[in-house]
Design a protein around this motif. Structure first.
Motif: not given
Length: 402
Positions: A148-152, A245-250, A284-285
């Protein structure tokens, strides 16, 4: 995080990959996902279990293997596609594949988490970022391991024009993918990137082993918000662990976990784990501000555990409630982030642990040795351990997280 590099212009190459089919089953909880027909058929057909309805969440099946702990590998800050117009850039991607391959073969994890900054989108001038994303997941996919992937913050960052392109010999020749691209003229293609939603869409649609999700639409502009359930080996309806899994934005928007995401986590966790009996891990990232509060001053000393502490924590821009919610849940055992390439420590915070992964990729800034954080959950003892496996096979920084 990433640092741009310069070298003589060459030709931007686009790599195509072959996609594989999953032979493993996962139980995915997400308010915006759909059931993989392959998994639904296998789990119900082999086990005869009826779907478990969980608070607006569809089901996939995921089971730990009998007689062994459940092992997760974290690949952080791979930064594929960096300086793709140079000889240097593609070499770093090859090196990164080597790191992942070595550690996958040594550790044989049950699951892999791509913990953000899979690619350096601000170095990718045309809308072909998915091809680099595909390269990054290829070592895991070819071994039949689900992920699974989460965004940076770099995964959909706007393209940054290198200043050297405006000197002799000028802008390098650009090779574009064939389909679905806008053109700026009769020759060449527009310098536009690939957005989060498209990256996730391609990963999910073209990889049966991917258990990523785009998450709830109401959480836009964040994308990768979802939860996976790990179940008993002999009973897919009995959970032993949850992974959030949470998207920490950027990149295309600020580095932050929003109040909406925090409330989504609260409602979801209270709905599926109301008595906090099942352990929960969070991914998260970009580190929260709480990381800066527990960061060691010099080196890494107890109660923290790790091997490098070479920079200050580059935290999110603001806090909107997620840490307060996590602190109140005894089931939350640890948060795992990437982003800072020169940090690999775990430190206690309230009743949980805050952990960095280890810089895995050869892209991005820093020359520290590459490695991978491993997490192991023992369902018999309900204990969670973690350690770092290096590219040279050294193991260090073992810590008990619960």
């Amino acid at each position: 995080m990433s640092a741009l590099r310069t070298a003589a212009p060459a030709t931007i190459m686009v790599i195509h990959s072959v996609f594989s089919v999953s032979m493993l089953c996962f139980h995915l909880l997400s308010t915006a996902s759909s059931i993989h027909p392959q998994c639904e058929h296998r789990c119900h057909g082999l086990q005869g279990h009826r779907s478990l309805a969980l608070r607006g969440s569809p089901e996939k099946c995921l089971r730990a293997r009998s007689g062994r702990p459940y092992k997760i590998a974290l690949f952080a800050d791979l930064h594929f596609g960096e300086n793709a117009w140079t000889d240097w850039g593609p070499r770093q991607d090859v090196n990164s594949i080597g790191v992942m391959s070595t550690i996958l073969d040594k550790e044989s994890p049950d699951f892999v988490v791509y913990l953000g900054d899979v690619i350096t989108a601000n170095n990718i001038p045309v809308a072909n970022a998915s091809s680099y994303w595909d390269q990054a997941i290829s070592p895991t996919r070819t071994r039949g391991i689900p992920w699974a992937s989460v965004f940076g913050n770099h995964d959909d960052a706007p393209f940054v024009w290198p200043l050297e392109w405006f000197s002799a010999p000028g802008i390098p020749q650009v090779h574009c993918p064939d389909a679905n691209l806008s053109f700026s003229g009769e020759e060449g293609c527009s310098f536009s990137g690939t957005q989060r939603a498209q990256l996730m869409k391609v990963e999910i649609e073209q990889n049966a082993l991917s258990y990523s999700s785009s998450g709830h639409k109401d959480l836009w502009p964040s994308i990768s918000n979802y939860v996976l359930q790990v179940s008993m080996p002999d009973d897919p309806t009995t959970p032993i662990m949850y992974m959030y899994f949470l998207d920490s934005g950027g990149g295309s928007y600020p580095e932050v976990v929003s109040n909406s995401q925090a409330e989504w986590f609260r409602h979801q966790s209270e709905g599926i784990n109301p008595d906090s009996r099942i352990p929960e891990l969070i991914f998260w990232h970009v580190p929260s501000k709480a990381y800066a509060g527990v960061a060691p001053w010099f080196g890494v000393r107890k109660p923290c555990v790790g091997s490098i502490n070479k920079e200050k924590v580059a935290s999110q821009e603001a806090e909107f409630g997620i840490m307060e919610i996590l602190e109140r849940r005894p089931s939350v055992k640890a948060v795992f982030v990437g982003h800072n390439h020169g940090l690999d420590w775990c430190c206690p915070y309230k009743k949980l642990w805050l952990c960095f992964a280890r810089h895995t990729g050869y892209g991005g800034y820093g020359n520290w040795a590459r490695g991978v954080r491993i997490i192991e959950f023992n369902q018999q003892t309900s204990s969670i351990r973690s350690w770092i496996r290096m590219e040279n096979n050294d193991v260090h920084s073992e810590v008990v997280l619960s």
